[in-house]
Design an enzyme around this catalytic site. Structure first.
Site, PDB file in Angstrom:
ATOM      1  N   SER A 116     -30.018   6.891 -31.147  1.00  0.00           N
ATOM      2  CA  SER A 116     -30.337   8.078 -30.330  1.00  0.00           C
ATOM      3  C   SER A 116     -31.801   7.974 -29.881  1.00  0.00           C
ATOM      4  CB  SER A 116     -30.037   9.343 -31.139  1.00  0.00           C
ATOM      5  OG  SER A 116     -29.954  10.466 -30.283  1.00  0.00           O
ATOM      6  N   GLU A 207     -24.721   4.681 -25.250  1.00  0.00           N
ATOM      7  CA  GLU A 207     -24.050   5.902 -25.736  1.00  0.00           C
ATOM      8  C   GLU A 207     -24.916   7.069 -25.313  1.00  0.00           C
ATOM      9  OE1 GLU A 207     -25.018   8.229 -28.440  1.00  0.00           O
ATOM     10  OE2 GLU A 207     -27.029   7.366 -28.453  1.00  0.00           O
ATOM     11  N   HIS A 277     -22.846   9.329 -31.156  1.00  0.00           N
ATOM     12  CA  HIS A 277     -22.990  10.497 -32.030  1.00  0.00           C
ATOM     13  C   HIS A 277     -21.627  10.872 -32.602  1.00  0.00           C
ATOM     14  CE1 HIS A 277     -26.790  10.505 -29.917  1.00  0.00           C
ATOM     15  NE2 HIS A 277     -27.236  11.459 -30.697  1.00  0.00           N
TER      16      HIS A 277
END
Lengths: 306, 306
Positions: A116, A207, A277
């Site tokens: 992330s 992502e 996630h």
């Protein structure tokens, strides 16, 4: 990575490895999250070393920039620290990039683990020519799947990825390349900077979370216009979690975007692998070579042949 | 703008000017919006020429990329068209950038008017060295304030900005520079591309809508790391509309971000001028010289001395 530069693999983290737990981005919810992270590290056989400012909080940061870089620098300056496991993402790691010494990252390569917002630190490791590990943050409840992949990637050196039976093939084909990327929003936010991500000769691993489809579109277009995808050999998208395909976005989906990109680049493209996630995550060594077979729904990491 | 290159001012739009109404980004709600835009153009003395695909809709775009670029190209290829007024923003203009011919923009300079996502087209005009007008989209209900500034900027050539009594001085000081920028999200999304915005020798004009504080933070940090603010002389932020300072963002506000930026760059910084997704908007000629006096809450455009 600087084109043509060889990538260095940090030493694996065996039993007894000392692992710094740091918060370079967003703040933790409280001490219980540190306790869980310590338990995670111990369950892997590692000795956790909690950063001084791991629980700091300044607005949406885990402490001031000075506090967050201090924990990172202290970990990097301590010869007894074998790896750095980031406690959480959020936002704030890219603010620290000008304060990180890339030369020292390469002189004493160490495991970096997280994802992330931690994509900004991955970019620093990659720019320094050091493999880094895109996987769970330390405060996560590790599912058996995530734990297994993490152990294989970082401890035993076994193949940490493999089959993705639930994935969707967007463009079939088989290709080899270096794994590169991370969180799409961060990769896009690094465009134009000295830490810009290049997918040249690489397999893009991406992502995201909480992004409307038009924003994902914009980020992919930025990266195309910036040349990041020039020479890209393949695309692996994990999950875009809580990315609504609603209201005026309704007639255009992530799949449409990846189909557009994959066909424009004419490279194998696979969507829905265990990256993002989500509870079950692969831990992928960014900078390492891998083989993507989009039609077979497989991503195989070549660990020994860096 | 290419550094050192002189900026060209397009001919003003006098009575009878033919103005193309086009939709290069998001779709319109329906024909009533085109009718309002035509009425707006006529009320300014212009003859509206509605693009063939002005009402097209493909997902969150006003038609396919091909349809949107066709309307732009036809307007630019038609010697009877004196200006281009974009019907709305949304998202999608930056997808057209590789299909625009920058040389032709400079050979036959024409007024461009719009804001928000239209920032991508402003970047094309600026890259070609042509002044472009950051102001209302054609489908807007023009307030008397917005109408007055628009007429001064594009028709009479009078000073279109001036006092901003409701603005907040963040860093005092007086400075001259070229106006540059637009929507912050778009300016950030152009980083790393051939249309990247540079604030060198310039006064950065920025605004945004629907962005959490941490995202504004990230965009400003991206632009700093990318060098966009190197040599910047001043900062003018309009409004960040519907940008919540809530939940975990609560202790860090837009004002904090602009204070951090203005003090780091050590340049006059003014926040809250009539620029952005608000009823009363200045129309500002990007690429033109201006004087910012942050302490006096004024931005004066030097129209005759391009």
């Amino acid at each position: 990575m600087t084109p043509g530069r060889s990538m260095i693999l940090p030493p694996p983290l065996h039993a007894g490895a000392r692992v710094a737990l740091v918060s370079p981005a967003g703040p933790l919810g409280g001490p219980a999250e540190v306790a869980l992270a310590e338990a995670n590290a111990r369950s892997l056989g590692w000795e956790p070393v909690v950063g001084r400012f791991a629980l700091a909080r300044t607005g949406y940061f885990a402490g001031t920039d000075d506090e967050r870089i201090t924990d990172l620098r202290e970990a990097l300056a301590d010869p007894s620290i074998d790896g750095i496991w980031c406690l959480r993402g959020g936002y704030g790691a890219m603010r620290l990039l000008p304060m990180l010494d890339g030369d020292s990252l390469r002189q004493r390569p160490r495991v970096l683990l997280g994802y992330s917002d931690i994509t900004a630190l991955h970019a620093a490791w990659q720019t320094a020519g050091v493999v880094s590990y895109h996987g769970p943050t330390a405060r996560a409840e590790l599912s058996p799947f995530s734990r297994d992949s993490l152990i294989k990637a970082i401890t035993t050196g076994h193949e940490p990825a493999g089959d993705a039976p639930d994935a969707t093939c967007i463009v079939p084909g088989r290709v080899e390349g270096r794994l590169a990327g991370g969180n799409l929003a961060l990769v896009a936010s690094l465009a134009g900077t000295p830490w810009a991500v290049s997918f040249r000769d690489g397999i893009a691993v991406l992502e995201d979370v909480h992004e409307a489809t038009y924003r994902v579109d914009r980020m992919l277009v930025q990266l195309r216009l910036a040349g990041a995808f020039d020479g890209c050999r393949g695309i692996v998208f994990g999950h875009c979690t809580d990315c609504p395909d609603t209201s005026e976005d309704g007639r255009r989906t992530l799949r449409d975007l990846l189909s557009e990109l994959g066909h424009a680049l004419n490279v194998p493209t696979l969507m829905g692998v265990p990256v993002g996630h989500i509870p079950d995550q692969w831990t992928l060594p960014l900078g390492a070579m891998a083989t993507l077979d989009a039609g077979a729904h497989t991503l195989q990491v070549h660990r020994p042949t860096l």
